[in-house]
Design a protein around this motif. Sequence first.
Motif, short mmCIF file in Angstrom:
data_model
loop_
_atom_site.label_atom_id
_atom_site.label_comp_id
_atom_site.label_asym_id
_atom_site.label_seq_id
_atom_site.Cartn_x
_atom_site.Cartn_y
_atom_site.Cartn_z
N HIS A 142 -2.27 6.40 3.96
CA HIS A 142 -2.93 5.09 3.97
C HIS A 142 -2.01 4.04 3.37
O HIS A 142 -1.20 4.32 2.48
N ALA A 143 -2.16 2.82 3.85
CA ALA A 143 -1.36 1.70 3.34
C ALA A 143 -1.81 1.32 1.95
O ALA A 143 -3.01 1.34 1.63
N ASN A 144 -0.83 0.97 1.11
CA ASN A 144 -1.11 0.52 -0.25
C ASN A 144 0.07 -0.32 -0.72
O ASN A 144 0.99 -0.61 0.06
N ALA A 145 0.03 -0.70 -1.98
CA ALA A 145 1.10 -1.56 -2.50
C ALA A 145 2.45 -0.87 -2.47
O ALA A 145 3.49 -1.52 -2.31
N THR A 146 2.47 0.45 -2.62
CA THR A 146 3.73 1.20 -2.57
C THR A 146 4.32 1.18 -1.17
O THR A 146 5.53 0.99 -1.00
N THR A 147 3.50 1.39 -0.16
CA THR A 147 4.03 1.38 1.21
C THR A 147 4.53 -0.03 1.59
O THR A 147 5.48 -0.16 2.35
N LEU A 148 3.89 -1.06 1.04
CA LEU A 148 4.36 -2.43 1.32
C LEU A 148 5.76 -2.66 0.78
O LEU A 148 6.53 -3.45 1.33
N ALA A 149 6.11 -1.93 -0.31
CA ALA A 149 7.44 -2.09 -0.92
C ALA A 149 8.43 -1.05 -0.41
O ALA A 149 9.55 -0.98 -0.91
N SER A 150 8.05 -0.26 0.57
CA SER A 150 8.89 0.84 1.05
C SER A 150 9.78 0.40 2.21
O SER A 150 9.33 -0.33 3.10
N GLU A 151 10.98 0.90 2.20
CA GLU A 151 11.91 0.63 3.31
C GLU A 151 11.54 1.48 4.53
O GLU A 151 11.56 1.00 5.66
N VAL A 152 11.21 2.73 4.28
CA VAL A 152 10.83 3.65 5.36
C VAL A 152 9.45 4.21 5.07
O VAL A 152 9.18 4.68 3.96
N ILE A 153 8.58 4.15 6.07
CA ILE A 153 7.23 4.71 5.94
C ILE A 153 7.04 5.76 7.02
O ILE A 153 7.26 5.49 8.21
N ILE A 154 6.64 6.97 6.59
CA ILE A 154 6.35 8.05 7.53
C ILE A 154 4.88 8.42 7.35
O ILE A 154 4.44 8.68 6.22
N PRO A 155 4.08 8.43 8.42
CA PRO A 155 2.65 8.72 8.27
C PRO A 155 2.40 10.17 7.85
O PRO A 155 3.04 11.09 8.36
#
Length: 552
Positions: free
Chosen positions: A440-453
């Motif tokens: 799930h999206a959160n503040a950490t994923t917003l600050a991430s360069e790479v996101i893997i579901p």
Amino acid sequence: MVTDNKPSLVTINVDGVEHQVPAGANLVDALAKIGKEVPHYCYHPKLPVAGNCRMCLVELGSPMRDRATNEPVLENGKPKIGWQPKPAIACATNVSPGLHVRLDSPGVKACREGVTEMLLLNHPLDCPICDQAGECKLQEFSAEYGRGYSRYVDEKNAKPKKTRLGPRVTLDDERCILCSRCVRFCNDIAKDPVLGFVNRGSYNTLTCFPGQELNNNYSLNTVDICPVGALTSTDFRFKMRVWFLKKTDSICTESSTGVNTTVWSREGKIYRITPRQNDAVNDTWMPDSGRELYKQVEDAKRITSSSIKGKPVTLEAAVTAAREIIAAGSLAIVGSGHLSVEEQFLVAQIAQANKATTYVPAHRGANDGMLISEDRTPNFRGALVTGLTNRAADADLKSLAADIEAGKIKSVLICREDVTTLGIPSGTLAKVRVVSLAPHANATTLASEVIIPALTVFERSGTFINCQFRLQSFVQAIPGPAGTLPDVLTLGRLAGIDTSALWKNISAACPALSGLSSGRIPAEGLALDGAAWSKINFPETRLLKFAPVATA
């Protein structure tokens, strides 16, 4: 001294055939073990005996003895059986040596027909629209043991419908057969005595005490044990016929108790979660709050595709970019108690190969003394066993934040955690390259360069180790979003490890799991030796209210 924990056996005679059953067992349960069904409504093996439905009437007898000499009375060379003059309820009878039972005599059949006829006097014949259809004991037993026709010609007494007992339970009182299972559960298991019966005769009605409602966190267990369609789940009510649903064994991730559950789904959609019996963990109960976890699958913040710097990319491209960041050096890894044993092992391998410092954050909550533990993750013990960590769960990640600020850390791999709630501000995350594996999206994923579901527990298979150090497996119930992979395969690619022989590698590397394979874990789980980790005080390793097995 070695003791044999097997129950002693006694011989009883059922319809002329001798059987061996556990001594002192309840007669209903004992007969079930030898394949003999005794129809019943009010009896439940986990509740006190009430004996008020009378559906389990049987004929009982025992060998006669001479009152003067106490010698057996013989008839044609065999012990003469003295039968009780009236039928007795099996649920209030414990097995004793020499007990004789008649289940199919004309008298017993007449008793069952009479009880069934009485229960159906005012019961609505609305099986086609009843939520309990397909799971209703009254429906089953009336067809198998009933008279087959009704002699009742008067108008039925209509009772209240769609009565709100609490925020999660709705009552259709006209279907209630007054078995009192729900009353006994609230009184003796949940310790929240709010239910009772009012009025008399045909007007007897289930209700809450004045000024109270059924709102404890175990209220939906009353729906599970209701033998008819009287108590219904407000959330599941009229949503789906149960015979259309697929059942999948799973584990509740609400806390470290490891409650065994059944996930009910159809065509990739989950409709409800119910408890699955495991007497070593949760008996037959589960908290209401754990039943709502399936809603995370369709949460509005669900991550369904990979991205790099906010731009959608293929999974392959995201994995390639993540591997480059991980291999760049000065790596820290934030693992999670929500990862499975298999996933934690792969994260540990990534950490070892890249000489990374690992952190496993704590998630604490109130211990309710029943089935919700202080540790609100399902698998912190797995992190200890797989070597992902060798210390108590980190209360926060302020030490990691300090290392980032000091320039000691250049990149961070974060698995299933929102570190901004754990002492690392978004501004600090912006100073390093971040790879997030998240559902799930959160503040950490917003600050991430790479996101893997990442997938939810309902979309993947694996194992957890609960607060008893009991290894338990869960099975994928529904498919994940299109284009995603199970977390094990994703982490295997990040680690450069072939996951086809994963459990062979796990059992070789983890002493506590030596010789195990995921396919060999029994349905009730497998108790591991927790002595090596017993000195770690958090999360608690003691058992909760419903777990009768002792731990190290």
